[in-house]
Design an enzyme around this catalytic site. Structure first.
Site, PDB file in Angstrom:
ATOM      1  CG  ASP A  36      -2.088   0.907   1.126  1.00 41.66           C
ATOM      2  OD1 ASP A  36      -2.333   1.436   0.024  1.00 41.66           O
ATOM      3  OD2 ASP A  36      -2.781   1.116   2.147  1.00 41.66           O
ATOM      4  CG  ASN A  84      -7.262  -2.645  -6.383  1.00 38.71           C
ATOM      5  OD1 ASN A  84      -6.306  -3.384  -6.196  1.00 38.71           O
ATOM      6  ND2 ASN A  84      -7.685  -1.805  -5.444  1.00 38.71           N
TER       7      ASN A  84
END
Length: 259
Positions: A36, A84
């Site tokens: 991340d 995503n």
């Protein structure tokens, strides 16, 4: 006579830093990483988000090699989640090209390091060029016997668990399985990580960027894993960062519900 100028070999240097070669059981067999912070890394440098994803790819290479050298058996990387797809189209298009570029340059190193590529996720939903690059990497490294580099692509743990449940229900419907025979072993045999065998369960979950959540990643497999959260953004995470994280793991006492 001691030669004070003799250069230490690689194993001696790592042993001093981590004290791991005498106690290999302290190295987590299966490390899973939520990579991340790519976008924030780029924004802090006034760069487009895709620049962060590109730099993050270089981090993958560094961390993969170091993990293999340290004796990790499986490294699972959360590369693209089922959620995503909600990101802007240009960013998704770039992310779908990344595996192509990554494997085009890194497969020779993977073969040299004896690293085997595997993938989990709903790969049938990936663009054809992405799926082709991944499957070719899997094929080219299938004979390697070292660490497994396991990419989670178009992966979501809830969907994985639902699919496993449907598969088991079908076995019962087909009279291939009795309800009373369903146990954890049966259930795990239907998960996407089944091919990892003895290393299916995660020992150590690492998440970068300071966020502290699971994000629908390996929910079953992380049942008893140790968690490590760092404020470092993924492109800044490096070999030393990994060693520091493992150092924290080595100080943990895993009880698995016992005393």
């Amino acid at each position: 006579m001691i030669n004070f100028f003799k250069k230490k070999n690689y194993k001696e240097e790592i042993k001093e830093e981590l004290n791991i070669f005498d106690e290999k059981e302290k190295i987590p067999s299966h490390i899973a990483i939520i990579m991340d912070g790519n976008g924030r890394w780029a924004q802090r440098r006034f760069l487009p988000r895709i620049a962060g994803h590109k730099e993050g790819m270089n981090t993958v290479k560094k961390v993969t090699k170091r993990s293999s050298q340290l004796g990790v058996k499986v490294l699972t990387l959360y590369a693209f989640s089922t959620e995503n797809w909600k990101r802007p189209d240009p960013e998704v298009t770039f992310l779908m090209q990344l595996p192509v570029d990554f494997f085009d340059t890194f497969v020779p190193d993977l073969k040299k390091e004896n690293i085997k590529v595997q993938v989990i996720g709903f790969t049938e939903g990936l663009p054809s060029h992405t799926r082709k690059a991944v499957m070719e990497a899997v094929e080219e490294t299938k004979s390697n016997t070292g660490m497994i580099l396991n990419f989670a692509l178009n992966y979501g743990s809830r969907s994985e668990i639902l699919e496993a449940t449907k598969n088991i229900a079908q076995l019962v419907k087909d009279n291939s399985l009795e309800i009373d025979e369903i146990d954890e072993t049966i259930f795990e045999s239907q998960l996407m990580t089944a091919s990892l065998g003895a290393y299916q369960e995660v020992d150590y979950l690492i998440r970068t960027s300071g966020e502290e959540r699971m994000s629908n990643f390996l929910l079953w497999q992380n049942a008893y894993s140790e968690f490590y959260f760092t404020n470092e953004l993924w492109p800044d995470f490096n070999e030393k960062s990994l060693e520091n994280a493992i150092g924290v793991y080595q100080k943990r006492h895993r009880r698995f519900g016992a005393l």
